[in-house]
Write a protein that holds these residues in place. Structure first.
Motif, PDB file in Angstrom:
ATOM      1  N   MET A   1     -29.115  16.026  -8.840  1.00 32.81           N
ATOM      2  CA  MET A   1     -30.206  16.875  -9.315  1.00 32.81           C
ATOM      3  C   MET A   1     -29.622  18.105 -10.015  1.00 32.81           C
ATOM      4  O   MET A   1     -28.463  18.479  -9.810  1.00 32.81           O
ATOM      5  CB  MET A   1     -31.073  17.335  -8.145  1.00 32.81           C
ATOM      6  CG  MET A   1     -30.359  18.313  -7.220  1.00 32.81           C
ATOM      7  SD  MET A   1     -31.471  19.238  -6.153  1.00 32.81           S
ATOM      8  CE  MET A   1     -30.307  20.428  -5.452  1.00 32.81           C
ATOM      9  N   ALA A  22     -28.429  15.664  -4.353  1.00 31.60           N
ATOM     10  CA  ALA A  22     -29.759  15.933  -3.830  1.00 31.60           C
ATOM     11  C   ALA A  22     -29.674  16.306  -2.353  1.00 31.60           C
ATOM     12  O   ALA A  22     -28.880  15.724  -1.609  1.00 31.60           O
ATOM     13  CB  ALA A  22     -30.653  14.712  -4.015  1.00 31.60           C
ATOM     14  N   THR A  33     -40.070  17.706  -4.198  1.00 28.81           N
ATOM     15  CA  THR A  33     -39.777  17.713  -5.629  1.00 28.81           C
ATOM     16  C   THR A  33     -40.440  18.945  -6.210  1.00 28.81           C
ATOM     17  O   THR A  33     -41.659  19.129  -6.106  1.00 28.81           O
ATOM     18  CB  THR A  33     -40.326  16.444  -6.309  1.00 28.81           C
ATOM     19  OG1 THR A  33     -39.700  15.299  -5.728  1.00 28.81           O
ATOM     20  CG2 THR A  33     -40.042  16.467  -7.807  1.00 28.81           C
ATOM     21  N   GLU A  85     -34.235  21.199  -8.741  1.00 31.32           N
ATOM     22  CA  GLU A  85     -35.241  20.158  -8.949  1.00 31.32           C
ATOM     23  C   GLU A  85     -35.787  19.611  -7.639  1.00 31.32           C
ATOM     24  O   GLU A  85     -36.922  19.154  -7.575  1.00 31.32           O
ATOM     25  CB  GLU A  85     -34.642  19.019  -9.772  1.00 31.32           C
ATOM     26  CG  GLU A  85     -34.323  19.392 -11.219  1.00 31.32           C
ATOM     27  CD  GLU A  85     -33.750  18.231 -11.983  1.00 31.32           C
ATOM     28  OE1 GLU A  85     -34.167  18.031 -13.147  1.00 31.32           O
ATOM     29  OE2 GLU A  85     -32.884  17.517 -11.440  1.00 31.32           O
ATOM     30  N   GLN A  86     -34.967  19.642  -6.596  1.00 26.97           N
ATOM     31  CA  GLN A  86     -35.384  19.199  -5.270  1.00 26.97           C
ATOM     32  C   GLN A  86     -34.868  20.185  -4.229  1.00 26.97           C
ATOM     33  O   GLN A  86     -33.823  20.814  -4.412  1.00 26.97           O
ATOM     34  CB  GLN A  86     -34.855  17.797  -4.968  1.00 26.97           C
ATOM     35  CG  GLN A  86     -35.473  16.693  -5.816  1.00 26.97           C
ATOM     36  CD  GLN A  86     -34.939  15.333  -5.409  1.00 26.97           C
ATOM     37  OE1 GLN A  86     -33.738  15.078  -5.482  1.00 26.97           O
ATOM     38  NE2 GLN A  86     -35.833  14.449  -4.988  1.00 26.97           N
TER      39      GLN A  86
END
Length: 302
Positions: A1, A22, A33, A85-86
């Protein structure tokens, strides 16, 4: 990510757009998310090393996000490492929010809303009829503090801001007048996130038993020494405030957040939203915030 990270302290130029593995949720956590991550002034202090709590490097900043759970719920969450992003969040720190609520509005009620609430309730212990001065009154915290002071029974709310445009915004959200030092009237409560000369001017403008609440140092000028004898002559106090331990206290989040959302739902509290930046432009968001080119809540969108 993809995420924003820094591995040394400095200005916004230390922020890097990097690829990271991630995150994996631990028991009691959920993977989110990210739809949007909130930008707070505290993030700039983390980046330059002046934050009250030390964090190990390298570090991904960001303390709040709006995101989606794996089962599709749209939530507002307190997190660590939100510029990504996560992100993982404790299930206990997740609040489901409506689909039609803007991410910036929701995020404004999280860290900045909780800060404004605790500044007035926990730190200043505002009493009905008192005069309140809010510094940086067009910012995310300040614009909410102006409105909450009125909701909590302040007699008058005065706004200090750095430009005429920001003064007009503060008046638009409910301030009675613009505060110019020396004040024409003594203040019972002053909320200061700037420090420097403004702190000193505010201290000299307190009424008897007044409280100057300091919760930041945007001026980056070093903290002003406070002479106990001067406080005695003023019959006033200086109150330091840091949000992190306030949130860790029993009832520090759920009750205040419930009240904030209720006020916003009734139209009595209007979060001011500012700029939206792509996640890759986190450096520019910090530069604009530090240069006081912004108003209201800033967000990053992956």
């Amino acid at each position: 990510m993809l995420a924003i990270q820094f591995d040394r302290f400095g200005g916004p130029d230390v922020l890097r757009y990097v690829e990271l593995a991630a995150p994996v949720p631990s028991p009691g956590e959920v993977l989110l998310t990210v739809e949007a991550a909130g930008v707070n002034f505290a993030d700039t202090h983390q980046v330059d090393g002046s934050y009250l709590g030390a964090d190990a490097l390298p570090y991904v900043p960001g303390s709040e996000v709006v995101g989606r759970t794996p089962d599709g719920r749209r939530v507002l969450a307190r997190v660590s490492h939100g510029y990504a992003e996560q992100v993982t969040a404790k299930e206990s720190a997740v609040l489901e929010i409506p689909e039609d609520l803007g991410a910036a509005q929701a995020l404004a009620l999280m860290m900045q809303g909780l800060t404004a609430w605790h500044l007035l309730r926990s730190a200043a212990r505002l009493r009905e009829g008192e005069t309140v001065v809010v510094h940086s009154a067009a910012g995310g915290v300040g614009s909410l503090a102006v409105q909450l002071a009125r909701e909590f029974g302040a007699g008058r709310v005065l706004a200090q801001a750095s430009t005429p445009e920001k003064e007009r915004l503060a008046l638009d959200v409910g301030a009675d007048a613009v505060a110019a030092y020396p004040l024409a009237e003594k203040a019972d409560v002053v909320l200061d996130a700037v420090g420097g000369d403004l702190f000193d001017q505010a201290l000299g403008s307190l009424a008897s038993f007044g409280r100057l609440v300091t919760y930041g140092n945007a001026a980056r000028s070093g903290f002003t020494p406070v002479d106990p004898a001067r406080l005695g002559r003023l019959n006033a106090s200086v109150v330091g405030f840091w949000l992190r331990p306030a949130l860790a206290a029993p009832g520090g989040v759920s009750g205040p957040l419930k009240e904030l959302f209720a006020l916003a739902g009734e139209g009595r509290l209007r979060p001011v939203t500012g700029g939206s930046y792509p996640l890759a432009d986190a450096r520019r968001a910090h530069e604009d915030l530090l240069a006081r080119r912004t108003t209201g809540k800033l967000i990053l969108t992956p």
